[in-house]
Write a protein that holds these residues in place. Structure first.
Motif, PDB file in Angstrom:
ATOM      1  N   LEU A  12       0.899  -1.009  -0.058  1.00  0.00           N
ATOM      2  CA  LEU A  12       0.039  -0.018   0.006  1.00  0.00           C
ATOM      3  C   LEU A  12       0.835   1.317   0.005  1.00  0.00           C
ATOM      4  CD1 LEU A  12      -2.986  -1.164   2.495  1.00  0.00           C
ATOM      5  CD2 LEU A  12      -2.912  -0.986   0.168  1.00  0.00           C
ATOM      6  N   GLY A  13       1.859   1.213   0.663  1.00  0.00           N
ATOM      7  CA  GLY A  13       2.851   2.290   0.645  1.00  0.00           C
ATOM      8  C   GLY A  13       3.495   2.540  -0.517  1.00  0.00           C
ATOM      9  N   ALA A  14       3.805   1.591  -1.453  1.00  0.00           N
ATOM     10  CA  ALA A  14       4.267   1.914  -2.732  1.00  0.00           C
ATOM     11  C   ALA A  14       3.304   2.397  -3.773  1.00  0.00           C
ATOM     12  CB  ALA A  14       4.852   0.437  -3.260  1.00  0.00           C
ATOM     13  N   LEU A  15       2.120   1.671  -3.614  1.00  0.00           N
ATOM     14  CA  LEU A  15       1.012   2.170  -4.457  1.00  0.00           C
ATOM     15  C   LEU A  15       0.673   3.736  -4.013  1.00  0.00           C
ATOM     16  CD1 LEU A  15      -1.265  -0.636  -4.591  1.00  0.00           C
ATOM     17  CD2 LEU A  15       0.160   0.030  -6.375  1.00  0.00           C
ATOM     18  N   TRP A  16       0.899   4.231  -3.001  1.00  0.00           N
ATOM     19  CA  TRP A  16       0.356   5.473  -2.478  1.00  0.00           C
ATOM     20  C   TRP A  16       1.509   6.608  -3.003  1.00  0.00           C
ATOM     21  CZ3 TRP A  16       2.104   9.924  -0.130  1.00  0.00           C
ATOM     22  CH2 TRP A  16       1.136  10.790   0.258  1.00  0.00           C
ATOM     23  N   PHE A  17       2.452   5.883  -2.859  1.00  0.00           N
ATOM     24  CA  PHE A  17       3.767   7.046  -3.510  1.00  0.00           C
ATOM     25  C   PHE A  17       3.677   7.132  -5.019  1.00  0.00           C
ATOM     26  CE2 PHE A  17       5.911   7.244   0.785  1.00  0.00           C
ATOM     27  CZ  PHE A  17       6.639   8.220   0.547  1.00  0.00           C
ATOM     28  N   LEU A  18       3.521   6.116  -5.567  1.00  0.00           N
ATOM     29  CA  LEU A  18       3.158   5.971  -7.109  1.00  0.00           C
ATOM     30  C   LEU A  18       2.017   6.879  -7.600  1.00  0.00           C
ATOM     31  CD1 LEU A  18       4.069   5.058  -9.676  1.00  0.00           C
ATOM     32  CD2 LEU A  18       2.375   3.017  -9.543  1.00  0.00           C
ATOM     33  N   SER A  19       0.845   6.820  -6.744  1.00  0.00           N
ATOM     34  CA  SER A  19      -0.130   7.548  -7.143  1.00  0.00           C
ATOM     35  C   SER A  19       0.186   8.805  -6.717  1.00  0.00           C
ATOM     36  CB  SER A  19      -1.133   7.116  -6.064  1.00  0.00           C
ATOM     37  OG  SER A  19      -2.369   8.071  -6.475  1.00  0.00           O
ATOM     38  N   SER A  21       3.006  10.332  -6.756  1.00  0.00           N
ATOM     39  CA  SER A  21       3.720  11.245  -7.744  1.00  0.00           C
ATOM     40  C   SER A  21       3.055  11.455  -9.076  1.00  0.00           C
ATOM     41  CB  SER A  21       4.891   9.876  -7.949  1.00  0.00           C
ATOM     42  OG  SER A  21       6.030   9.825  -6.890  1.00  0.00           O
ATOM     43  N   LEU A  22       2.188  10.548  -9.542  1.00  0.00           N
ATOM     44  CA  LEU A  22       1.487  10.757 -10.745  1.00  0.00           C
ATOM     45  C   LEU A  22       0.654  12.047 -10.594  1.00  0.00           C
ATOM     46  CD1 LEU A  22       0.546   7.040 -11.838  1.00  0.00           C
ATOM     47  CD2 LEU A  22       2.240   8.667 -12.695  1.00  0.00           C
ATOM     48  N   GLN A  23      -0.064  12.145  -9.387  1.00  0.00           N
ATOM     49  CA  GLN A  23      -0.737  13.258  -9.221  1.00  0.00           C
ATOM     50  C   GLN A  23      -0.014  14.555  -9.183  1.00  0.00           C
ATOM     51  OE1 GLN A  23      -3.174  12.919  -5.768  1.00  0.00           O
ATOM     52  NE2 GLN A  23      -3.964  10.912  -6.289  1.00  0.00           N
ATOM     53  N   TYR A  24       1.165  14.544  -8.423  1.00  0.00           N
ATOM     54  CA  TYR A  24       2.041  15.805  -8.713  1.00  0.00           C
ATOM     55  C   TYR A  24       2.424  16.210 -10.055  1.00  0.00           C
ATOM     56  CZ  TYR A  24       6.399  18.499  -7.783  1.00  0.00           C
ATOM     57  OH  TYR A  24       7.292  19.290  -7.883  1.00  0.00           O
ATOM     58  N   LEU A  25       2.619  15.277 -10.922  1.00  0.00           N
ATOM     59  CA  LEU A  25       2.975  15.591 -12.409  1.00  0.00           C
ATOM     60  C   LEU A  25       1.602  16.322 -12.868  1.00  0.00           C
ATOM     61  CD1 LEU A  25       4.851  12.499 -13.461  1.00  0.00           C
ATOM     62  CD2 LEU A  25       5.978  14.691 -12.632  1.00  0.00           C
ATOM     63  N   GLN A  26       0.764  16.223 -12.345  1.00  0.00           N
ATOM     64  CA  GLN A  26      -0.495  16.926 -13.101  1.00  0.00           C
ATOM     65  C   GLN A  26      -0.851  18.347 -12.902  1.00  0.00           C
ATOM     66  OE1 GLN A  26      -3.905  14.641 -11.813  1.00  0.00           O
ATOM     67  NE2 GLN A  26      -3.232  12.723 -12.956  1.00  0.00           N
ATOM     68  N   TYR A  27       0.240  18.895 -11.836  1.00  0.00           N
ATOM     69  CA  TYR A  27      -0.034  20.250 -11.454  1.00  0.00           C
ATOM     70  C   TYR A  27       0.813  20.997 -12.646  1.00  0.00           C
ATOM     71  CZ  TYR A  27      -2.587  18.678  -7.466  1.00  0.00           C
ATOM     72  OH  TYR A  27      -3.184  18.146  -6.305  1.00  0.00           O
ATOM     73  N   GLN A  28       0.226  21.647 -13.390  1.00  0.00           N
ATOM     74  CA  GLN A  28       0.890  22.403 -14.654  1.00  0.00           C
ATOM     75  C   GLN A  28       1.843  23.647 -13.711  1.00  0.00           C
ATOM     76  OE1 GLN A  28       1.221  21.328 -17.680  1.00  0.00           O
ATOM     77  NE2 GLN A  28       0.115  19.563 -17.314  1.00  0.00           N
ATOM     78  N   ARG A  29       1.199  24.124 -12.848  1.00  0.00           N
ATOM     79  CA  ARG A  29       2.082  25.105 -12.412  1.00  0.00           C
ATOM     80  C   ARG A  29       3.488  25.008 -11.981  1.00  0.00           C
ATOM     81  NH1 ARG A  29       3.645  27.710  -7.909  1.00  0.00           N
ATOM     82  NH2 ARG A  29       2.856  26.208  -6.669  1.00  0.00           N
TER      83      ARG A  29
END
Length: 254
Positions: A12-19, A21-29
């Motif tokens: 669950l920790g690996a999946l949370w960090f992966l998720s 990280s992907l969400q972070y990349l969505q912030y265009q600013r």
């Protein structure tokens, strides 16, 4: 049989960090304002945590399959520990010496060489035997202690308040304390050594170490996100409102 909590905690920790990280990349600013080096530093840390947790999950899932699989998985598990320590040190050295490229590269090289040597020793067959439990603890303690070399240097150059803002020193120390506590609990076999048979499934030292490692990783991630905001400043600009950082910023712009 491997207790299931050891599998789920890091899966669950690996999946949370992966998720995350992907969400972070969505912030265009953030994508447009964060420098390439700062983004890579955060990415290295997140990647190291994800791989470490994934390798740990693999080992604890298939360790009971066969002696050969147990040996192979154990090697990967320990290499994952080396990797996450390296990623933590590299990201910390980057932000601590964001204004001194030569020092940054020197410490990253030192940490990489130390991690490489630790990784090679990890592959030695005797290292995986129960009798080397304390040796493993001391070896990883040495690698972890090497992460503090750039911290000590940074404190001399900038002092605690400025270094804390520059690289998230408080979250780094929080990670260190939490991980050391987890390693110490694991090495001492607490609490199962006091209550034989009571914590065979859940609540044993191995379970507690996994939870503490995950907690420490989250604490450091939160600190690094705050560091990114600090370096960008309002509207993506470098912060210059603190008098004590003027020299640091001047150096960075050279």
């Amino acid at each position: 049989m491997t207790p299931k909590p050891n599998i789920w905690s890091h899966l669950l920790g690996a999946l949370w960090f992966l998720s995350s990280s992907l969400q972070y990349l969505q912030y265009q600013r953030l994508i447009h304002s964060v420098s390439l080096g700062d983004g890579i530093a955060l990415g290295v840390y997140s990647f190291a945590v994800i791989v470490c947790f994934a390798l740990s999950t693999f080992f604890h899932t298939f360790s009971d399959h066969s002696p050969g699989m147990h040996k192979f998985g154990n090697e990967l598990d320990h290499l994952g520990i080396v990797l996450v320590l390296w990623g933590t040190g590299v990201s910390g050295a980057h932000f601590a010496f964001n204004c001194h490229e030569r020092l940054e590269m020197a410490y990253i090289g030192f940490l990489s060489a130390t991690a490489f040597g630790c990784g090679v020793f990890t592959l030695r067959p005797k290292f995986r035997q129960p009798a080397y439990r304390t040796t493993r603890f001391l070896l990883y303690l040495f690698l972890g202690a090497s992460l503090f070399a750039p911290i000590a240097h940074g404190l001399v150059l900038y002092g605690y308040p400025v270094l804390n803002d520059m690289m998230g020193l408080e979250s780094f120390l929080g990670l260190a304390v939490i991980n050391f506590s987890g390693s110490a609990v694991y090495a001492a076999r607490i609490p199962e050594r006091w209550f034989p048979g009571t914590f065979d499934y859940i609540g044993q030292s191995h379970n507690l170490m996994h939870v503490l490692v995950l907690t420490g990783a989250l604490v450091r991630l939160q600190g690094l996100l705050g560091v990114l905001e600090y370096w960008q400043g309002p509207l993506g600009q470098e912060p210059t409102d603190a008098p004590e950082i003027d020299t640091v910023m001047a150096t960075r712009r050279l």
